[in-house]
Structures are given as C-alpha cells and as structure tokens.
Scaffold this active site. Structure first.
Site, PDB file in Angstrom:
ATOM      1  NE  ARG A  11      -4.071  -2.395   1.337  1.00 14.43           N
ATOM      2  CZ  ARG A  11      -3.863  -3.637   0.875  1.00 14.43           C
ATOM      3  NH1 ARG A  11      -2.651  -4.170   0.919  1.00 14.43           N
ATOM      4  NH2 ARG A  11      -4.841  -4.351   0.367  1.00 14.43           N
ATOM      5  CE1 TYR A  61     -23.999  -5.620 -15.581  1.00 17.75           C
ATOM      6  CE2 TYR A  61     -23.470  -3.285 -15.390  1.00 17.75           C
ATOM      7  CZ  TYR A  61     -23.095  -4.616 -15.296  1.00 17.75           C
ATOM      8  OH  TYR A  61     -21.814  -4.942 -14.916  1.00 17.75           O
ATOM      9  CG  HIS A 107      -4.789  -7.798 -13.029  1.00 16.59           C
ATOM     10  ND1 HIS A 107      -5.037  -8.086 -11.701  1.00 16.59           N
ATOM     11  CD2 HIS A 107      -5.956  -8.002 -13.693  1.00 16.59           C
ATOM     12  CE1 HIS A 107      -6.311  -8.426 -11.575  1.00 16.59           C
ATOM     13  NE2 HIS A 107      -6.887  -8.392 -12.760  1.00 16.59           N
ATOM     14  CB  ALA A 108      -4.708 -12.722 -15.473  1.00 13.91           C
ATOM     15  CG  HIS A 119     -11.448 -15.345 -15.247  1.00 15.34           C
ATOM     16  ND1 HIS A 119     -12.665 -15.042 -14.673  1.00 15.34           N
ATOM     17  CD2 HIS A 119     -10.990 -14.185 -15.786  1.00 15.34           C
ATOM     18  CE1 HIS A 119     -12.929 -13.753 -14.868  1.00 15.34           C
ATOM     19  NE2 HIS A 119     -11.923 -13.208 -15.534  1.00 15.34           N
ATOM     20  CD  GLU A 120      -7.790 -13.529 -17.755  1.00 15.22           C
ATOM     21  OE1 GLU A 120      -8.252 -12.949 -18.755  1.00 15.22           O
ATOM     22  OE2 GLU A 120      -7.924 -13.081 -16.607  1.00 15.22           O
ATOM     23  CG  HIS A 178     -12.346 -12.772 -20.547  1.00 13.75           C
ATOM     24  ND1 HIS A 178     -13.547 -12.179 -20.303  1.00 13.75           N
ATOM     25  CD2 HIS A 178     -11.634 -12.651 -19.386  1.00 13.75           C
ATOM     26  CE1 HIS A 178     -13.577 -11.718 -19.049  1.00 13.75           C
ATOM     27  NE2 HIS A 178     -12.422 -12.004 -18.469  1.00 13.75           N
ATOM     28  CD  GLU A 211     -14.608 -10.201 -16.266  1.00 13.14           C
ATOM     29  OE1 GLU A 211     -13.836 -11.123 -15.950  1.00 13.14           O
ATOM     30  OE2 GLU A 211     -14.276  -9.263 -17.013  1.00 13.14           O
ATOM     31  CD1 TRP A 250     -10.241   1.018   1.283  1.00 10.06           C
ATOM     32  CD2 TRP A 250     -11.479   0.660  -0.554  1.00 10.06           C
ATOM     33  NE1 TRP A 250      -9.838  -0.183   0.733  1.00 10.06           N
ATOM     34  CE2 TRP A 250     -10.587  -0.425  -0.394  1.00 10.06           C
ATOM     35  CE3 TRP A 250     -12.356   0.659  -1.639  1.00 10.06           C
ATOM     36  CZ2 TRP A 250     -10.547  -1.507  -1.279  1.00 10.06           C
ATOM     37  CZ3 TRP A 250     -12.318  -0.428  -2.520  1.00 10.06           C
ATOM     38  CH2 TRP A 250     -11.422  -1.484  -2.338  1.00 10.06           C
ATOM     39  NE  ARG A 253     -11.082  -3.654   1.944  1.00 10.74           N
ATOM     40  CZ  ARG A 253     -10.483  -4.788   1.571  1.00 10.74           C
ATOM     41  NH1 ARG A 253     -11.137  -5.681   0.854  1.00 10.74           N
ATOM     42  NH2 ARG A 253      -9.234  -5.022   1.901  1.00 10.74           N
ATOM     43  CG  HIS A 292     -10.073  -4.430 -11.316  1.00 10.33           C
ATOM     44  ND1 HIS A 292      -9.254  -5.242 -10.558  1.00 10.33           N
ATOM     45  CD2 HIS A 292     -10.521  -5.201 -12.332  1.00 10.33           C
ATOM     46  CE1 HIS A 292      -9.227  -6.449 -11.085  1.00 10.33           C
ATOM     47  NE2 HIS A 292      -9.974  -6.463 -12.158  1.00 10.33           N
ATOM     48  NE  ARG A 316     -15.999  -5.108 -15.901  1.00 11.39           N
ATOM     49  CZ  ARG A 316     -15.379  -4.650 -16.982  1.00 11.39           C
ATOM     50  NH1 ARG A 316     -14.571  -5.429 -17.663  1.00 11.39           N
ATOM     51  NH2 ARG A 316     -15.567  -3.419 -17.385  1.00 11.39           N
ATOM     52  CE1 TYR A 317     -13.385  -9.469 -13.339  1.00 12.50           C
ATOM     53  CE2 TYR A 317     -13.476  -7.261 -12.418  1.00 12.50           C
ATOM     54  CZ  TYR A 317     -12.950  -8.154 -13.323  1.00 12.50           C
ATOM     55  OH  TYR A 317     -11.991  -7.739 -14.211  1.00 12.50           O
TER      56      TYR A 317
HETATM   57  O1  X8Z Z   1      -9.396  -9.137 -12.772  1.00  6.67           O
HETATM   58  C1  X8Z Z   1      -9.781 -10.294 -12.829  1.00  6.67           C
HETATM   59  C2  X8Z Z   1      -9.352 -11.179 -13.981  1.00  6.67           C
HETATM   60  C3  X8Z Z   1      -9.170 -10.428 -15.238  1.00  6.67           C
HETATM   61  S1  X8Z Z   1     -10.674  -9.929 -15.937  1.00  6.67           S
HETATM   62  C4  X8Z Z   1      -8.044 -11.845 -13.641  1.00  6.67           C
HETATM   63  N1  X8Z Z   1     -10.532 -10.806 -11.836  1.00  6.67           N
HETATM   64  C5  X8Z Z   1     -10.919 -10.018 -10.677  1.00  6.67           C
HETATM   65  C6  X8Z Z   1      -9.724  -9.700  -9.803  1.00  6.67           C
HETATM   66  O2  X8Z Z   1      -8.659 -10.293  -9.999  1.00  6.67           O
HETATM   67  O3  X8Z Z   1      -9.863  -8.881  -8.899  1.00  6.67           O
HETATM   68  C7  X8Z Z   1     -11.077 -12.155 -11.790  1.00  6.67           C
HETATM   69  C8  X8Z Z   1     -11.821 -12.245 -10.503  1.00  6.67           C
HETATM   70  C9  X8Z Z   1     -11.905 -10.869  -9.932  1.00  6.67           C
HETATM   71 ZN    ZN Z   2     -11.948 -11.443 -16.558  1.00  7.86          ZN
END
Ligand code: X8Z
Ligand code: ZN
Length: 598
Positions: free
Chosen positions: A172, A209, A339-340, A369-370, A373, A397, A469, A473, A497, A506-507
């Site tokens: 942080r 939406y 980050h994926a 997950h990826e 997409h 997602e 925040w 939480r 994000h 979205r998640y």
């Molecule tokens: O960001 C993601 C993916 C890419 S769309 C790896 N996710 C969120 C995160 O990591 O915070 C998947 C689950 C939630």
């Molecule tokens: Zn994703």
C-alpha cells in the site's frame, strides 16, 4: 415547425489516408441518416481499434516512459473520436428506430469507459493521467523492492502476523502517489460524462445493463441480499478459526476481521487459509497445486488443459497465433502488466492471454477464467463491432468461471490429475475450498463499484476517499484495516481495477451468473446429483447451447441471452444457495454457539 438543417460530419481519419467523410443533409435527421451514421462509425472504429489494441498490447508487455507516452497519445485520439461520435449520436435520440439501430446508437454513447470533455487540453491530461496511474500500479514495488507477486506469496503462505502486516502495508505504499492524479481523473471524466448528458461516470457505468441505472443498483442489492446469509455464516466461522490461530490480540471473536489474515492481498478470496479453517475430520480431498506439479505440468500445459476443456465441449482449438503471441509467464528482463487479461486484437481470430502464471491451483482457475474471455470473443466475432461484447459485463467474466465449477474430482480423475475421487465425506472440504474463494468474494465484488459510484457522484471527496473505502469494506465484508491508516493513504489504489478504471460490478454479477450457468449446463447434460459434483467436461449438448449464447455476444439485451441458455430472464442467487446448501448446514452447526455479525 422550422425545418432544421442537420450537418453530420463524420471525420474518418482512415489510417494512413486522412480521408474526411461529410454526410450532409438539409432536413431533420431520418432513420436512414441514423443507419448511415452507425455504419460509418462502425467501419471507422472497427479499423482504428485494431491499432489501438496493438499499442496497448505493446505498452502492457513493455512498460517504459515511451510506451506510456505512445499509449496516452493514441488513447487521447481514440477518446476524442469516440466522444465526437457519441455527441453526434445524440442527434438521433428522438427518432423512432428499429431496436438494433437504437442499441448500436446507445453503444456509441455508453461504450466510452472514461469519457473526456470535448476540449483537447482536458482530453490530453486525462489520457496522460490514466497511463501514469496504470504504470504506477504495474511497476509498483514495496519499500524493500518486493513485487506484488512476491508480496502476494507472503500473504498466501505466511502465518506470522507481523510478516503479513509488513507485506500488506508494504504494497500500500504504491498508492498515495496516485491519489491526486485519481482525483484529477474523476474531475475530468465527470466533465466528459456531463457533456454527453449523463450526471456522472458512475451513472454511465450503471447504465450498461439494459435497465435504468437506479434499477440496476437495486438489482445488485437484491442479489446481494439473497446470498448475504451464506457470506455471514462464512465470515463468522472464519473469524472464529482465525481467532483460534492468532488469539484475541490479533483478531477478536467479534467485529470485523483485520484484512491481512485472509491469504490474499485484498482479502477478496480466502482459499489460501483453508488449512486454518477447514474441518478437522476431512481434508480438502487433494492439493491441486501439488498434483499439477506432480503430473509434470508447466504453465503452458495449464493453458493447454484449459483449451482442452473448451474443445471437449465442441469449441474449435485456439489458433496457432494464440500460442506464439500470448504472454504466459512473467519475463525477467522488463516491466509488464502482470494482472491477467485476455485480448482480442482484431475482433476476429487474433486472440491472446497475458498472464504471469504461477504453478498454483489458483492460477489454474485464472487460466480458465481468461480462456473464457477468448472463447467468448471468438464466438461473437461474426457480430457487428457494436455487438462484439458480453451480453453484459458479468456474462463476459462468468464464462471461464462457469468452466471452473466443472473442475471437480471426477474431471480431475478423467484427465489424470488425481488418482482417487474423494467420497461424500469430502464434500464439506470441497465446498469450503470453493466458498472461501467464491462466496468470500461476493461483498468485495459489490463494494468496489459502490465506492466508485460514491466517488464519481461527489459523495466522497479526496479527503474522504480512504475513510469511505474502509466504511464499505467494514459494512459489506466485515473486514477492517489492520492498522490505522494515515491521511495520505489511498488504499483503493492498491487494487488493479481502480488505477486502471476497470468497472467491477461485472465480477459480482459473474459470481451469481456462473452458478446459474453451471446449473443449466448440468441440466442439459442430464446430470442428477449435487451441483458441486457435476462436471460438463466432454458434454457436447451442454457445449452447443453454451456456445449459442456466446455467439449472440451483445446483440440482444442480456435477459434474452440468459433465457436462451438457462430458460429464465432473471439473474438469481438461488443457484449459489443450492450449490452451497450442504456447506451452509455445516457452517451453521459450527457457528451455533458463536455470536455472529460485526
Ligand atoms: O481481474 C480479474 C481477472 C481479469 S478480468 C483476472 N478478476 C478479478 C480480480 O482479480 O480482482 C477475476 C476475478 C476478480
Ligand atoms: Zn476477466
């Protein structure tokens, strides 16, 4: 009524030729004008977005001051273009149009994630701020030089509260430097939203939406209300077990749980503390991380395994370019966005993933997950540019996540990753393993955007960003900061994000939909039995119907896509509750002499 002259100028800066197309008309705009406008925008954006994706890909795979500058320049140009088109689209607001054309026009207006005002100075500043926020995150290191990957491994494996706290606070330290920039971004983007006729950016995000923004907020709250009792039971049990492990001084038997003890940098998934909270009588059943290693998998083999699941459902294999162009492991010699993510470069077959994959069960799921997409992107490639997207963000997602629910013992045995299928006495362990990730995630998935909605609406100001925040939480997750946060802290910025402006509801929606999809797929496969033991691996009937929904892309309102696959038009948390019903019984039994809540 006076006859107005409508002058529609569509700047078509065609790559390399600078053509400007002027569509002029001296009458009220007609449906034909609207159709011509949409067609011209479609052609232009289809072409230009390929270059935009290439620039973003290069920056994300090679972060330097120069690639940041290049991405900022292209992003400013593309935002200016999109904003211009969105302004022009407003001319057709009052026309009666067929629903397809109307939907495309809405997409021109709402398709801008972070809108810029029309003036070039604000637009340029916004693009530079965003490039800078993004690279502050992706190149960020703790004070001792440790990367997010290294700090995350500590969060996942250490059981020493001081070590955990150091990793938690260390990460942080990257975000105070983002705070002013973030506030600047909010101010400029809100100005952009206002010029497009929206109250603020959060409102635009909630409007995607197929229902009014306020109704969507109520819908998200309704879904949360359905699953909250399950989350509350999990929080109560986990808090009690962490109290057993660490004692009253570190985590009290009541109140919120300090955020550094849950096995994840953001306390968003808790699967890494299974060993502390799982049932004494039954083990997890198997340790997939160990099994992957024992079976001689490497990172690429994990991706192959994900591809194999999709092809078993009847999807075509990934193209060769996927394998030659994807980034699957972290390079040693340069800064990348770890980050994926999954990319469609040309809206056709050039699909790729970019991940710093680690050999863990967690990343095995992320790979699926990826790929979800990518298979979605390729399934809707025949759709119009404006309809190339998820039915809603949550659908996109949820696709790979649906497949991860089919990674059951039965499946793992079929592909040779385990030798024996645990008996019914292993169910609590299996369900708890999953719940620690997926159920624990639900309130986090919801509150990320609750925070941003408050930020964009002005309810929170830079002075109250951090307090706001932690209030969310605590309210939703029952989690608190492990140490007092100082005035500079900008803890939301330490989550990918936020500096990257990726909306997050979205998640949350995906965590609901994936169980609805799983249940529908298992029904199609003719499965009878507990949902958590169902795998659709190899089932072509379920695969064909799943694929049909994916092929629709965003061409219809999402209830149509949902109905096509599941037979219902409502998002509904009851499949989540059904899936975890046996675990809820167990949790309630564990909690019966505890005082729950916070
Ligand atoms: O960001 C993601 C993916 C890419 S769309 C790896 N996710 C969120 C995160 O990591 O915070 C998947 C689950 C939630
Ligand atoms: Zn994703």
């Amino acid at each position: 009524m006076m006859k107005k002259t409508s002058l529609l100028v569509i700047a078509m800066m065609m790559a390399g030729c600078g053509t400007e197309i002027n569509i002029e008309s001296d009458s009220e705009p007609t449906a034909e004008d609207a159709a011509a406008f949409v067609a011209a925008v479609e052609t232009d954006l289809t072409e230009k977005s390929v270059f935009e994706a290439q620039v973003e890909w290069v920056n994300a795979n090679f972060i330097t001051e120069d690639t940041d500058a290049i991405v900022a320049k292209v992003s400013a140009d593309m935002t200016a273009l999109r904003v211009k088109y969105a302004g022009e689209a407003k001319k057709y607001n009052d026309l009666e149009l067929n629903p397809v054309l109307r939907r495309k026009l809405e997409s021109i207006k709402l398709g801008i994630n972070i809108p810029a005002p029309g003036n070039a100075v604000d637009n340029k500043n916004l693009a530079q701020i965003n490039a800078s926020l993004s690279s502050l995150y992706s190149t960020g290191k703790g004070p001792d030089g440790r990367t997010l990957g290294e700090l995350s491994r500590v969060m996942a494996t250490s059981r020493n509260p001081e070590e955990l706290l150091a990793a938690w606070t260390g990460w942080r330290t990257i975000s105070p430097a983002m705070k002013d920039k973030y506030a600047g971004m909010v101010a400029i983007a809100n100005k952009g939203a206002s010029e497009l006729g929206y109250p603020d950016v959060g409102y635009m995000w909630r409007s995607k939406y197929d229902m009014p923004a306020d109704d969507f907020q109520a819908e998200a709250d309704r879904l949360w209300g359905q699953v909250k009792p399950l989350y509350d039971a999990l929080q109560c049990h986990v808090r009690a077990k962490l109290n057993d492990q660490y004692g009253d001084d570190v985590v009290a038997k009541d109140g919120a749980i300090p955020a550094h003890l849950l096995g994840n940098m953001w306390a968003q998934t808790w699967g890494n503390v299974y060993d502390l909270v799982g049932p004494e009588s039954s083990a997890e059943g198997y340790d997939l991380t160990a099994q992957l290693k024992a079976a001689g998998y490497d990172e690429k083999q994990m991706v192959k395994s994900g591809e194999n699941f999709f092809t078993s459902l009847g999807f075509d294999p990934l193209p060769d370019t996927f394998w030659s162009r994807s980034l699957i492991t972290k390079p040693r010699d340069r800064e990348v966005v770890c980050h994926a993510s999954a990319w469609s470069m040309d809206s056709q077959d050039d699909i790729r993933i970019k991940m710093c994959t680690e050999m863990t069960a967690e990343d095995f799921e992320t790979v699926h997950h990826e790929l979800g997409h990518n298979f979605y992107q390729r399934a809707y490639k025949h759709q119009s540019y404006f309809h190339q997207g998820g039915a809603n963000g949550g659908f996109h997602e949820a696709i790979g996540d649906t497949i991860t629910l089919s990674i059951t013992p039965d499946y793992l045995k079929q592909v040779g990753l385990i030798d024996e299928i645990p008996g019914a006495d292993g169910d609590t362990g299996l369900l708890l393993t999953r719940a620690l990730d997926a159920v624990a995630f639900l309130p986090f998935g919801l509150l990320m955007d609750k925070w941003r909605w408050q930020v964009f609406s002005g309810e929170l100001t830079p002075e109250t960003y951090n307090e706001g925040w932690w209030a969310l939480r605590e309210k939703y997750q029952g989690i608190k900061a492990p140490v007092a946060r100082d005035g500079n802290a900008f803890d939301p910025g330490a989550k990918y994000h936020i500096p990257n402006n990726v909306s997050y509801t979205r998640y949350f929606i995906a965590r609901i939909l994936q169980y609805q999809f799983h249940k529908a797929a298992c029904d199609l496969a003719g499965y009878n039995g507990p949902l958590h033991r169902c795998t659709i691996y190899g089932n072509k009937a379920a695969g064909a119907k799943f694929r049909a929904m994916l092929e629709m892309g965003a061409s219809q309102p999402w209830p149509d896509a949902l109905e096509a696959f599941t037979g219902t038009r409502q998002m509904d948390g009851s499949a989540v509750l059904e899936y975890y019903a046996p675990l809820k019984v167990w949790l309630d039994e564990q909690n019966k002499d505890r005082s729950c809540g916070w």
